[in-house]
Design a protein around this motif. Structure first.
Motif, PDB file in Angstrom:
ATOM      1  N   GLN A  92      69.832  55.734 -10.486  1.00  0.00           N
ATOM      2  CA  GLN A  92      70.755  55.413  -9.400  1.00  0.00           C
ATOM      3  C   GLN A  92      72.144  55.990  -9.677  1.00  0.00           C
ATOM      4  N   GLU A  93      72.626  55.863 -10.910  1.00  0.00           N
ATOM      5  CA  GLU A  93      73.945  56.403 -11.247  1.00  0.00           C
ATOM      6  C   GLU A  93      73.968  57.921 -11.113  1.00  0.00           C
ATOM      7  N   ALA A  94      72.919  58.586 -11.589  1.00  0.00           N
ATOM      8  CA  ALA A  94      72.872  60.055 -11.495  1.00  0.00           C
ATOM      9  C   ALA A  94      72.793  60.497 -10.044  1.00  0.00           C
ATOM     10  N   ARG A  95      72.044  59.788  -9.231  1.00  0.00           N
ATOM     11  CA  ARG A  95      71.944  60.146  -7.806  1.00  0.00           C
ATOM     12  C   ARG A  95      73.263  59.895  -7.077  1.00  0.00           C
ATOM     13  N   ALA A  96      74.045  58.952  -7.592  1.00  0.00           N
ATOM     14  CA  ALA A  96      75.331  58.644  -6.960  1.00  0.00           C
ATOM     15  C   ALA A  96      76.413  59.639  -7.365  1.00  0.00           C
ATOM     16  N   GLY A  97      76.052  60.602  -8.228  1.00  0.00           N
ATOM     17  CA  GLY A  97      77.001  61.640  -8.580  1.00  0.00           C
ATOM     18  C   GLY A  97      77.567  61.563  -9.979  1.00  0.00           C
ATOM     19  N   ALA A  98      77.113  60.602 -10.771  1.00  0.00           N
ATOM     20  CA  ALA A  98      77.597  60.519 -12.147  1.00  0.00           C
ATOM     21  C   ALA A  98      77.150  61.760 -12.919  1.00  0.00           C
ATOM     22  N   ALA A  99      77.999  62.232 -13.821  1.00  0.00           N
ATOM     23  CA  ALA A  99      77.647  63.390 -14.643  1.00  0.00           C
ATOM     24  C   ALA A  99      76.418  63.047 -15.472  1.00  0.00           C
ATOM     25  N   ALA A 100      75.459  63.970 -15.481  1.00  0.00           N
ATOM     26  CA  ALA A 100      74.219  63.721 -16.218  1.00  0.00           C
ATOM     27  C   ALA A 100      73.705  65.028 -16.801  1.00  0.00           C
ATOM     28  N   PRO A 101      73.206  64.993 -18.029  1.00  0.00           N
ATOM     29  CA  PRO A 101      72.633  66.202 -18.623  1.00  0.00           C
ATOM     30  C   PRO A 101      71.310  66.563 -17.945  1.00  0.00           C
ATOM     31  N   PRO A 102      70.817  67.788 -18.170  1.00  0.00           N
ATOM     32  CA  PRO A 102      69.553  68.210 -17.546  1.00  0.00           C
ATOM     33  C   PRO A 102      68.383  67.271 -17.866  1.00  0.00           C
ATOM     34  N   GLU A 103      68.399  66.664 -19.049  1.00  0.00           N
ATOM     35  CA  GLU A 103      67.312  65.754 -19.409  1.00  0.00           C
ATOM     36  C   GLU A 103      67.225  64.559 -18.455  1.00  0.00           C
ATOM     37  N   HIS A 105      68.065  64.639 -15.279  1.00  0.00           N
ATOM     38  CA  HIS A 105      67.483  65.127 -14.027  1.00  0.00           C
ATOM     39  C   HIS A 105      65.970  65.292 -14.174  1.00  0.00           C
ATOM     40  N   ALA A 106      65.505  65.705 -15.345  1.00  0.00           N
ATOM     41  CA  ALA A 106      64.057  65.790 -15.606  1.00  0.00           C
ATOM     42  C   ALA A 106      63.454  64.384 -15.592  1.00  0.00           C
ATOM     43  N   LEU A 107      64.173  63.424 -16.159  1.00  0.00           N
ATOM     44  CA  LEU A 107      63.720  62.034 -16.146  1.00  0.00           C
ATOM     45  C   LEU A 107      63.617  61.515 -14.711  1.00  0.00           C
ATOM     46  N   ILE A 108      64.592  61.838 -13.887  1.00  0.00           N
ATOM     47  CA  ILE A 108      64.578  61.407 -12.488  1.00  0.00           C
ATOM     48  C   ILE A 108      63.348  61.964 -11.779  1.00  0.00           C
ATOM     49  N   GLU A 109      63.068  63.219 -11.988  1.00  0.00           N
ATOM     50  CA  GLU A 109      61.903  63.841 -11.347  1.00  0.00           C
ATOM     51  C   GLU A 109      60.606  63.164 -11.807  1.00  0.00           C
ATOM     52  N   ALA A 110      60.489  62.921 -13.110  1.00  0.00           N
ATOM     53  CA  ALA A 110      59.295  62.264 -13.639  1.00  0.00           C
ATOM     54  C   ALA A 110      59.209  60.818 -13.136  1.00  0.00           C
ATOM     55  N   PHE A 111      60.336  60.138 -13.082  1.00  0.00           N
ATOM     56  CA  PHE A 111      60.375  58.752 -12.612  1.00  0.00           C
ATOM     57  C   PHE A 111      59.936  58.660 -11.162  1.00  0.00           C
ATOM     58  N   ASP A 112      60.422  59.582 -10.317  1.00  0.00           N
ATOM     59  CA  ASP A 112      60.033  59.590  -8.903  1.00  0.00           C
ATOM     60  C   ASP A 112      58.528  59.812  -8.755  1.00  0.00           C
ATOM     61  N   ALA A 113      57.991  60.747  -9.517  1.00  0.00           N
ATOM     62  CA  ALA A 113      56.551  61.028  -9.451  1.00  0.00           C
ATOM     63  C   ALA A 113      55.755  59.803  -9.909  1.00  0.00           C
ATOM     64  N   TRP A 114      56.225  59.153 -10.974  1.00  0.00           N
ATOM     65  CA  TRP A 114      55.548  57.957 -11.482  1.00  0.00           C
ATOM     66  C   TRP A 114      55.554  56.846 -10.459  1.00  0.00           C
ATOM     67  N   ARG A 115      56.699  56.595  -9.854  1.00  0.00           N
ATOM     68  CA  ARG A 115      56.795  55.497  -8.865  1.00  0.00           C
ATOM     69  C   ARG A 115      55.948  55.786  -7.649  1.00  0.00           C
ATOM     70  N   GLU A 116      55.899  57.042  -7.216  1.00  0.00           N
ATOM     71  CA  GLU A 116      55.069  57.393  -6.058  1.00  0.00           C
ATOM     72  C   GLU A 116      53.588  57.216  -6.361  1.00  0.00           C
ATOM     73  N   ALA A 117      53.206  57.493  -7.586  1.00  0.00           N
ATOM     74  CA  ALA A 117      51.796  57.388  -7.971  1.00  0.00           C
ATOM     75  C   ALA A 117      51.344  55.932  -8.098  1.00  0.00           C
ATOM     76  N   ARG A 118      52.267  55.008  -8.270  1.00  0.00           N
ATOM     77  CA  ARG A 118      51.911  53.592  -8.443  1.00  0.00           C
ATOM     78  C   ARG A 118      51.448  52.993  -7.193  1.00  0.00           C
TER      79      ARG A 118
END
Length: 118
Positions: A92-103, A105-118
């Motif tokens: 949520q913080e990264a999506r709101a614009g907080a500075a975040a390293p590439p890792e 953003h990779a976590l966000i992508e994996a998290f979204d895929a995981w939640r969709e698969a549930r």
């Protein structure tokens, strides 16, 4: 000593096997998911006891009988729920614009895929 009734649930995955024609493994996976979603009862399902999820308490009541009244007790959070909440907060913080390293953003992508698969 007080009495409590508990309900314990365990997750037993079920699976189907099917053959699809595709150009790539990714396309094969997408076609298989789509085909099963179109008609879930078309394929015989099998239970996979080798990959069961952990047992979890899913209900808790005071006294010797579950569901005896509507006074189900609140369950404490499990480690999985705590981890999911922590990941959701970072996402949520990264999506709101907080500075975040590439890792992150990779976590966000994996998290979204995981939640969709549930």
């Amino acid at each position: 000593m007080k009495q409590y009734s508990t309900e314990v649930t365990w997750l037993v995955p079920e699976y189907v096997t099917l053959t699809v024609k595709a150009e790539t493994p990714q396309e094969a996976m997408e076609k298989a998911l789509a085909e099963v979603a179109l008609d879930p009862d078309r394929f015989p399902r099998k239970l996979d006891y080798d990959t069961c999820g952990p047992d979890a308490v899913t209900g808790l009541w005071k006294g010797p009988e579950a569901y005896a009244d509507a006074r189900e007790l609140d369950l404490p959070r499990t480690p999985t729920q705590t981890l999911e909440a922590a990941i959701a907060a970072v996402v949520q913080e990264a999506r709101a614009g907080a500075a975040a390293p590439p890792e992150i953003h990779a976590l966000i992508e994996a998290f979204d895929a995981w939640r969709e698969a549930r």
